[in-house]
Design a protein around this motif. Structure first.
Motif: not given
Length: 545
Positions: A382-395
């Motif tokens: 899934a992408k942020r609205v208006g942004d091509d960068a994916p939401l992510e959480r590095v664990i």
């Protein structure tokens, strides 16, 4: 049966003083046990908590702690094990949300290897401490964690870890210790996370674009599920309707992972047709089974899961009368998108599986009648609205000796028991507790039956989902070895069958080849179910005929 009902009313039989506790040593520092209980009625057929604690105190002094994985509640308060307990819960018969694994592995490592002590390392004077792991049966979830620890922290090979758990936990002839396909898949993920991925995991929300199905039978409900509440619960995010079913012909399941931009290049991937027939019920295909379809299920609105863990769930139903539906098939499959393309740098991908490789009822191989031949799930991050960068959480795995966050556990009595009273069969806290009650047994019976084949009340949300027209068709389509039995026997939960234990008399008798109290639990649950049915029919126990 009358004798069994009398035993329920009178109360549980006392455990034999020589009876072994249901536990085993996977290694010198990992003990696996079934879920203990300190309250009735479960104390009658599960590990009595006071006996388990006394045993651990005698064998290991203060060098033991519990790691538990029961999203349904532990069955005892933390105080009864000296608050020496760590909680990483997720639902029974399912793999763990992968995001919990780095913290869980680090917490076990810090305890076992004494990295939380000053000096922080194993020495000859301070041998490894003992991690006591348990779920309900001490098999699926516990085995997944025990094998994952041996792989990630002790350098074991995947197959060796799985074999060790089977040898130590299972009786000969009862199959693998970790047997649920999705749990085995996640053990494989841990192996890759450890040996190929630098113990780094990236959690991202996932959108399910399409589900492609070959050989779909009629009357099958398909749904998309995912973890919520830090993995303690499974939520159904979408159920496909008839309007979302597009019928096509041809195509094969891709043999390996791919990303979305490659889909149109492959001849073995279905393409959504320009003209579809979403309401058609049958299609003629060159298939061994009649009345099958090759379809694309495409959500009418975006379906976004909060984590990278995805479950595709199937249920086949036949029409019945008086507001009931006959469930003849149940199956599902979990996968994690990071391990199915995300780690390779793709922002989309495909997961494929055959019907025979999917998870069955309550972790068994039983699925009922065949619902489909194979499927493919098309996903993207899934992408942020208006942004091509994916939401992510590095664990990443916490460093050695570093404090590890845990998950807030559910109510130890179980979420359905938040308002339970002593009269419901729970210990009042006074010496001896409260006598077992019929109400508690009815509750216990209902809990043990769970999701199964057989008659079920029709639900309003199923009005737009098709149902098969007859049971006869199911029997005709069943392949060799598939079960169509929808009697009470399908309620049997095989997750506890075949486990072997290390008894409290081990110094004298050696390893015990004993069995957990599953037979008693099953009998009591069935009896309670019968009593509940009698009550619903107006029988009050005083009727003289």
């Amino acid at each position: 049966m009358a004798s069994l009902l009398r035993q329920i009313v009178a109360g549980p039989r006392a455990r034999h003083p020589q009876a072994g506790l249901d536990l085993c040593y996977v290694t010198d520092y990992i003990v696996v046990t079934s879920g203990p209980s300190g309250v009735w009625p479960k104390k009658a057929y599960r590990n009595p908590l006071d006996q388990l604690v006394a045993w651990l105190d005698r064998k290991h002094g203060q060098d033991w702690t519990i790691f538990e994985f029961r999203a349904e509640g532990t069955g005892y308060p933390d105080s009864e094990v000296y608050n020496r307990i760590h909680h990483f819960p997720w639902p029974d018969h399912h793999p763990p949300p992968f995001a919990v694994m780095p913290n869980l592995m680090a917490a076990m490592r810090n305890w076992i290897q004494r990295l939380d002590e000053e000096g922080g390392d194993v020495s000859e004077k301070k041998p490894k401490r003992v991690a006591v792991v348990h779920c309900k049966a001490g098999k699926g979830r516990s085995g997944t964690v025990a094998c994952s620890y041996l792989i990630s922290e002790e350098g074991w090979k995947r197959d060796d870890a799985l074999q060790r758990f089977t040898e130590r936990r299972m009786r000969t002839g009862f199959g693998q210790g970790v047997s649920i396909p999705s749990q085995l898949r996640y053990v494989g993920y841990v192996d890759r996370w450890t040996n190929s991925m630098g113990k780094t995991y990236v959690e991202r929300p996932v959108e399910i674009l399409e589900v492609h199905i070959w050989g779909l039978r009629d009357g099958v409900k398909a749904a998309i599920e995912g973890f919520v509440d830090n993995g303690k619960k499974i939520r159904q995010f979408h159920t496909f309707t008839r309007e979302e079913k597009n019928i096509v012909e041809g195509g094969d399941v891709p043999s390996k992972k791919t990303h979305l931009s490659d889909l149109k290049k492959q001849s073995n991937v279905l393409s959504t047709p320009d003209h579809v027939t979403p309401n058609s019920s049958t299609i003629s295909l060159n298939s061994p089974a009649s009345n099958t379809e090759t379809v694309i299920l495409k959500p009418s609105k975006p379906v976004i899961l909060p984590t990278s863990d995805v479950n595709i769930d199937f249920e086949r139903r036949n029409k019945a009368t008086a507001g009931f539906t006959m469930v003849t098939s149940l199956a599902h499959v979990w996968f994690n998108c990071y391990f199915e393309g995300g780690y390779e740098g793709y922002d989309s991908g495909v997961f494929a599986i055959e019907w025979e490789a999917m998870d069955g009822i309550k972790g068994s191989y039983r699925k009922g009648t065949k619902s489909l031949d194979r499927l493919k799930v098309v996903w993207r991050y899934a992408k942020r609205v208006g942004d091509d960068a994916p939401l992510e959480r590095v664990i990443t795995e916490p460093a050695k000796g570093e404090p590890v966050p845990e998950v807030t556990p559910p109510n130890w009595r179980g979420e359905d028991d938040t308002e339970s009273k002593p009269s419901d069969g729970f210990d009042s806290g006074r010496p001896g507790g409260k006598a077992i009650t019929m109400g508690a047994m009815v509750n216990s019976g209902a809990e043990s039956l769970g999701k199964e084949l057989g008659l079920r009340k029709s639900h309003p949300d199923s009005t737009n989902v098709s149902r098969a027209s007859s049971m006869r068709k199911d029997h005709e389509e069943t392949t060799a070895g598939a079960s169509t039995d929808v009697t009470d026997a399908q309620a049997y939960d095989s997750s506890e069958e075949g486990v072997k234990t290390y008894g409290v008399q081990e110094e004298k008798e050696g390893r015990q080849d004993t069995k957990v109290g599953h037979a008693m639990e099953t009998g009591l649950a069935k009896a309670a179910h019968i009593v509940a049915k009698m009550r619903s029919d107006g029988y009050d126990g005083n009727h003289q005929g």
